[in-house]
Design a protein around this motif. Structure first.
Motif: not given
Length: 350
Positions: A48, A73-74, A80-81, A197, A201, A224, A227-228, A231-232
């Protein structure tokens, strides 16, 4: 103490583009440095994360052809994500597709944190395509490591920060934080998804370095980024990296017997603790492990930069030339020692 190495001067990409790797995904990549230099691939963390400018400055731009890409996804890769068709093995295939696109036969592979995990998975799957490995902040995707950071371990050192991480989860569900976060990060409530998220993070951002960095923590909490990353990471971690069995990376380590390996680890790494680097070094007796005594996990801590830059310099064409020039001449009177027979792992390596 010798003076620490710093980053090389800023180095802008000379080429960038997107590679379509599936019906769903296209990945963003860039090249920097010397187009005729020694190829080196840099893998970002996460899962991510994304390309960062400092990553292009870990290699001598006059000696290396530096390749980076945002994983599925990154960063600037699309969607994205996105987690569909997004596993370790999709990323390993993407690396091979990028190598073929760029016409590279073999390249040095560098990765930090999750990038070390992906770098190992790629090198163990395609050892013939890897000239050397430089890995930082070793992460083997073990139960021990996941429990340390998301359940109990780092929480004992940063209890007030972990309390904020745990806050979105009801007490009754805190016995399995990964599962509880997964239900919410992929649940139907968009407000709850974003809240979780950002908490996920920020916890990581707060634990990255030996010394606090409030600006980084704030950056990690922006939607931004958060979330990535959340989730990842959660997607990969609940699936244990999509590896076929526990300790798969260590069990495949003999496939790297012919590849020079440099390992760099911060002694006080709270995200991927020292035990991972210790176990990998034992599985790779030929690897060189450098422990940085005053560093945590972040790739931008001075001691980590110093160790990584020294590794890229040692393995560069210029470094090899210096080592050859400084070696003593052979003694013509010395008895000849027969070449050793190849080991079983060397004979069976594919």
């Amino acid at each position: 103490m010798t003076e620490r190495r710093g980053l090389f001067p800023p180095c802008d990409p000379y080429r960038e583009g997107w590679l379509r790797v599936s019906d769903r995904h296209r990945i963003y990549y860039q090249e920097a440095g010397n187009p005729d230099g020694k190829p080196a691939l840099i893998l970002h963390g996460g899962p991510g994360g994304s390309i960062a400018d400092y990553m292009r400055r870990l290699h001598d731009p006059a000696a290396y052809r530096i390749v980076l890409f945002d994983q599925r996804g990154c960063g600037r890769s699309e969607p994205h994500a996105g987690i569909a068709d997004n596993t370790t093995w999709h990323l390993v295939a993407d690396i091979e597709a990028l190598r073929r696109l760029l016409g590279i036969e073999r390249w040095q592979v560098m990765g930090g944190s999750w990038g070390s995990t992906l770098g190992l998975a790629y090198a163990e799957s395609h050892p013939e395509a890897v000239s050397e490995l430089i890995l930082r902040g070793i992460f083997l995707m073990s139960e021990e490591e996941l429990r340390w950071f998301y359940q109990s371990g780092a929480s004992l050192i940063l209890p007030e920060v972990f309390a904020a991480f745990a806050a979105p989860i009801p007490p009754a569900e805190r016995g399995d934080m990964l599962a509880a976060y997964h239900r919410r990060l992929f649940g139907p409530d968009p407000e709850e998804r974003l809240t979780c998220a950002r908490a996920w993070s920020r916890w990581e951002g707060a634990a990255l370095s030996l010394l606090p960095d409030p600006a980084r923590e704030d950056d990690f909490e922006t939607p931004e980024v958060a979330v990535a990353l959340a989730r990842l990471e959660c997607h990969y971690f609940v699936n244990r990296g999509f590896f076929p069995e526990a300790d798969w990376l260590l069990k495949q380590a003999p496939r790297l017997s012919g590849i020079p390996v440099r390992l760099v680890q911060g002694r006080y790494d709270l995200v991927t603790p020292m035990i991972g680097a210790h176990r990998l070094a034992r599985a790779l007796p030929h690897a060189v492990l450098r422990v940085v005594p005053d560093a945590g996990h972040s790739g931008t801590e001075p001691g980590i930069i110093d160790a990584v830059v020294r590794a890229t310099e040692d393995l560069s064409p210029r470094g090899a030339s210096r080592a050859k020039a400084s070696a003593p001449p052979p003694d013509p009177q010395a008895p000849r020692i027969p070449d050793a027979a190849p080991s079983r792992t060397q004979r069976t390596k594919t």
